[in-house]
Design a protein around this motif. Structure first.
Motif, PDB file in Angstrom:
ATOM      1  N   SER A 234      15.898   9.657  -1.923  1.00 16.70           N
ATOM      2  CA  SER A 234      16.047   8.382  -2.626  1.00 16.70           C
ATOM      3  C   SER A 234      16.472   7.245  -1.693  1.00 16.70           C
ATOM      4  O   SER A 234      16.645   7.432  -0.486  1.00 16.70           O
ATOM      5  CB  SER A 234      17.049   8.520  -3.772  1.00 16.70           C
ATOM      6  N   ASN A 235      16.652   6.065  -2.289  1.00 10.71           N
ATOM      7  CA  ASN A 235      16.911   4.868  -1.494  1.00 10.71           C
ATOM      8  C   ASN A 235      18.206   4.940  -0.698  1.00 10.71           C
ATOM      9  O   ASN A 235      18.301   4.346   0.378  1.00 10.71           O
ATOM     10  CB  ASN A 235      16.943   3.637  -2.407  1.00 10.71           C
ATOM     11  N   ASN A 236      19.212   5.644  -1.223  1.00 11.89           N
ATOM     12  CA  ASN A 236      20.452   5.713  -0.452  1.00 11.89           C
ATOM     13  C   ASN A 236      20.319   6.603   0.781  1.00 11.89           C
ATOM     14  O   ASN A 236      21.229   6.657   1.614  1.00 11.89           O
ATOM     15  CB  ASN A 236      21.629   6.177  -1.331  1.00 11.89           C
ATOM     16  N   ASP A 237      19.167   7.274   0.913  1.00 17.67           N
ATOM     17  CA  ASP A 237      18.887   8.064   2.120  1.00 17.67           C
ATOM     18  C   ASP A 237      18.175   7.247   3.200  1.00 17.67           C
ATOM     19  O   ASP A 237      18.006   7.736   4.322  1.00 17.67           O
ATOM     20  CB  ASP A 237      18.019   9.279   1.770  1.00 17.67           C
ATOM     21  N   LEU A 238      17.753   6.043   2.891  1.00 18.70           N
ATOM     22  CA  LEU A 238      16.967   5.265   3.850  1.00 18.70           C
ATOM     23  C   LEU A 238      17.710   5.003   5.161  1.00 18.70           C
ATOM     24  O   LEU A 238      17.117   5.159   6.236  1.00 18.70           O
ATOM     25  CB  LEU A 238      16.500   3.949   3.217  1.00 18.70           C
ATOM     26  N   PRO A 239      18.996   4.595   5.148  1.00 19.50           N
ATOM     27  CA  PRO A 239      19.692   4.423   6.434  1.00 19.50           C
ATOM     28  C   PRO A 239      19.722   5.716   7.245  1.00 19.50           C
ATOM     29  O   PRO A 239      19.566   5.687   8.483  1.00 19.50           O
ATOM     30  CB  PRO A 239      21.104   3.990   6.017  1.00 19.50           C
ATOM     31  N   MET A 240      19.918   6.842   6.586  1.00 19.38           N
ATOM     32  CA  MET A 240      19.912   8.146   7.252  1.00 19.38           C
ATOM     33  C   MET A 240      18.553   8.434   7.862  1.00 19.38           C
ATOM     34  O   MET A 240      18.446   8.877   9.015  1.00 19.38           O
ATOM     35  CB  MET A 240      20.290   9.227   6.235  1.00 19.38           C
ATOM     36  N   PHE A 241      17.498   8.177   7.108  1.00 17.37           N
ATOM     37  CA  PHE A 241      16.137   8.409   7.601  1.00 17.37           C
ATOM     38  C   PHE A 241      15.834   7.556   8.827  1.00 17.37           C
ATOM     39  O   PHE A 241      15.160   7.992   9.762  1.00 17.37           O
ATOM     40  CB  PHE A 241      15.117   8.104   6.509  1.00 17.37           C
ATOM     41  N   GLN A 242      16.298   6.318   8.808  1.00 14.74           N
ATOM     42  CA  GLN A 242      16.030   5.413   9.923  1.00 14.74           C
ATOM     43  C   GLN A 242      16.808   5.798  11.181  1.00 14.74           C
ATOM     44  O   GLN A 242      16.394   5.482  12.288  1.00 14.74           O
ATOM     45  CB  GLN A 242      16.370   3.975   9.502  1.00 14.74           C
ATOM     46  N   PHE A 243      17.906   6.513  11.006  1.00 14.57           N
ATOM     47  CA  PHE A 243      18.759   6.868  12.135  1.00 14.57           C
ATOM     48  C   PHE A 243      18.318   8.155  12.839  1.00 14.57           C
ATOM     49  O   PHE A 243      18.312   8.218  14.070  1.00 14.57           O
ATOM     50  CB  PHE A 243      20.211   7.009  11.668  1.00 14.57           C
ATOM     51  N   VAL A 244      17.960   9.188  12.082  1.00 18.52           N
ATOM     52  CA  VAL A 244      17.688  10.496  12.687  1.00 18.52           C
ATOM     53  C   VAL A 244      16.337  10.501  13.399  1.00 18.52           C
ATOM     54  O   VAL A 244      15.491   9.633  13.174  1.00 18.52           O
ATOM     55  CB  VAL A 244      17.734  11.625  11.634  1.00 18.52           C
ATOM     56  N   ASP A 245      16.136  11.520  14.234  1.00 23.26           N
ATOM     57  CA  ASP A 245      14.872  11.651  14.961  1.00 23.26           C
ATOM     58  C   ASP A 245      13.707  11.970  14.029  1.00 23.26           C
ATOM     59  O   ASP A 245      12.586  11.492  14.233  1.00 23.26           O
ATOM     60  CB  ASP A 245      14.982  12.786  15.995  1.00 23.26           C
ATOM     61  N   TYR A 246      13.968  12.817  13.026  1.00 28.13           N
ATOM     62  CA  TYR A 246      12.873  13.282  12.172  1.00 28.13           C
ATOM     63  C   TYR A 246      13.335  13.258  10.721  1.00 28.13           C
ATOM     64  O   TYR A 246      14.307  13.923  10.354  1.00 28.13           O
ATOM     65  CB  TYR A 246      12.461  14.699  12.572  1.00 28.13           C
ATOM     66  N   ALA A 247      12.632  12.482   9.911  1.00 31.89           N
ATOM     67  CA  ALA A 247      13.013  12.283   8.513  1.00 31.89           C
ATOM     68  C   ALA A 247      12.017  12.969   7.587  1.00 31.89           C
ATOM     69  O   ALA A 247      10.806  12.830   7.754  1.00 31.89           O
ATOM     70  CB  ALA A 247      13.063  10.795   8.196  1.00 31.89           C
ATOM     71  N   VAL A 248      12.546  13.694   6.607  1.00 30.58           N
ATOM     72  CA  VAL A 248      11.713  14.446   5.672  1.00 30.58           C
ATOM     73  C   VAL A 248      12.094  14.056   4.242  1.00 30.58           C
ATOM     74  O   VAL A 248      13.269  14.102   3.873  1.00 30.58           O
ATOM     75  CB  VAL A 248      11.898  15.968   5.853  1.00 30.58           C
ATOM     76  N   ALA A 249      11.105  13.683   3.456  1.00 32.83           N
ATOM     77  CA  ALA A 249      11.331  13.363   2.043  1.00 32.83           C
ATOM     78  C   ALA A 249      10.924  14.535   1.170  1.00 32.83           C
ATOM     79  O   ALA A 249      10.003  15.288   1.503  1.00 32.83           O
ATOM     80  CB  ALA A 249      10.534  12.123   1.642  1.00 32.83           C
ATOM     81  N   MET A 250      11.595  14.678   0.057  1.00 37.04           N
ATOM     82  CA  MET A 250      11.235  15.698  -0.915  1.00 37.04           C
ATOM     83  C   MET A 250       9.932  15.320  -1.620  1.00 37.04           C
ATOM     84  O   MET A 250       9.614  14.135  -1.775  1.00 37.04           O
ATOM     85  CB  MET A 250      12.347  15.857  -1.947  1.00 37.04           C
ATOM     86  N   LYS A 251       9.225  16.313  -2.073  1.00 39.04           N
ATOM     87  CA  LYS A 251       8.001  16.062  -2.839  1.00 39.04           C
ATOM     88  C   LYS A 251       8.288  15.209  -4.064  1.00 39.04           C
ATOM     89  O   LYS A 251       7.443  14.408  -4.485  1.00 39.04           O
ATOM     90  CB  LYS A 251       7.374  17.394  -3.266  1.00 39.04           C
ATOM     91  N   ASN A 252       9.490  15.347  -4.634  1.00 40.77           N
ATOM     92  CA  ASN A 252       9.873  14.590  -5.827  1.00 40.77           C
ATOM     93  C   ASN A 252      10.406  13.192  -5.505  1.00 40.77           C
ATOM     94  O   ASN A 252      10.825  12.466  -6.410  1.00 40.77           O
ATOM     95  CB  ASN A 252      10.920  15.346  -6.644  1.00 40.77           C
ATOM     96  N   ALA A 253      10.386  12.787  -4.234  1.00 36.95           N
ATOM     97  CA  ALA A 253      10.827  11.440  -3.867  1.00 36.95           C
ATOM     98  C   ALA A 253       9.819  10.401  -4.334  1.00 36.95           C
ATOM     99  O   ALA A 253       8.653  10.712  -4.629  1.00 36.95           O
ATOM    100  CB  ALA A 253      11.016  11.339  -2.357  1.00 36.95           C
TER     101      ALA A 253
END
Length: 290
Positions: A234-253
């Motif tokens: 979800s949206n509150n994961d966006l800062p985390m996704f932008q920071f890490v080397d590899y970002a993975v979203a759930m199929k239900n995202a």
């Protein structure tokens, strides 16, 4: 992709939690397997740390927990870092929440979440049945549980250290009006907002989010920022996704979240998507390379 990350950060709601707010034994199993292989595994959640134990199976362990969207970090019982909302901000927001009749939960450190008795009628009205179609089942069940057992109804605010504010509305129009009001309040006192569904918004200290929590956690464990992986939805994961080397979203995202990540799980949170993804990628690659 990062085939053997040094650290993995896992969101809870919509990620390792299914829509009935439970972590499966398969998810525990894969986390144990990864940690046995020397990979650090952390929780990075919007939930307060006190909420976690009732959601996970017996024996569930991770290397650390980032809670309340980056407001606090823990190594077991040890506090690594804690940020706190100012009492002045808390009191001002409650006053405005009362004017807007918006559901709220205030999370003090080391105590039950609270709401004021004078606001109980309109707070409970927001959780009246039936469940609005657009509200996620997991969020609805959490609010019903909070009303039934978890909110400590107070005459006044007595605590002085707070991890976050959570707000909910049964209609998108209502919560959007409240988000606009929060932006107005920001003109006087700065803070950060975070959204994990179309029906909620949370308030934390200014410039705090999951990414800042991850930075502090990596520093504490003497881990580099390289070869990090995160899974969320979800949206509150966006800062985390932008920071890490590899970002993975759930199929239900949402499609918006899926557009900015490096990969998407094959299965949803209700079908052990995290387990299957980590088993077929990280664990499989580790075995192949040994």
């Amino acid at each position: 992709m990062v085939t053997k990350p040094k650290a993995i950060f896992l969101d809870m709601d919509g990620t390792i939690l299914n829509h009935y707010n439970k972590v499966s034994r398969l998810t525990k199993q894969i986390i144990d397997e990864l940690r046995d292989k020397g990979i650090y595994v952390f929780i990075a959640t919007g939930r307060a740390v006190d909420e976690i134990n009732e959601l996970v199976p017996a024996g569930f362990q991770v290397d650390g927990i980032i809670s309340s969207n980056g407001m606090a970090g823990y190594d077991g019982e040890k506090v690594i870092f804690e940020h706190s909302l100012a009492l002045e901000l808390v009191e001002k927001i409650i006053e405005k929440a009362r004017e807007h009749k918006v559901y709220y939960e205030l999370f003090p450190y080391g105590a039950d979440r609270i709401a004021l008795k004078q606001d109980r009628i309109f707070i409970e009205q927001e959780i009246r049945n039936p469940k609005p179609e657009s509200v996620g089942l997991n969020e609805w069940l959490s609010r019903q549980q909070a009303i039934k057992e978890e909110i400590d109804w107070k005459d006044q605010i007595e605590e002085n250290k707070f991890s976050k504010f959570y707000f909910f509305a049964r209609t998108k129009e209502h919560i959007n009006r409240w988000k606009d009001e929060l932006e107005n309040i920001k003109q006087d006192i700065d803070f950060t907002t975070s959204i994990s569904s179309d029906h909620n918004v949370e308030v934390m200290v200014a410039d705090v989010n999951k990414a800042t929590g991850i930075k502090e956690m990596l520093r504490y464990f003497n881990l580099s920022e390289e070869e990090t992986l995160a899974i969320g939805d979800s949206n509150n994961d966006l800062p985390m996704f932008q920071f890490v080397d590899y970002a993975v979203a759930m199929k239900n995202a949402s499609d918006q979240v899926k557009e900015i990540v490096d990969d998407v799980t094959e299965f949803t949170c209700d079908d052990d998507g995290v387990y299957h993804y980590l088993k077929s990628t990280i664990v499989a690659e580790t075995i192949k390379n040994t």
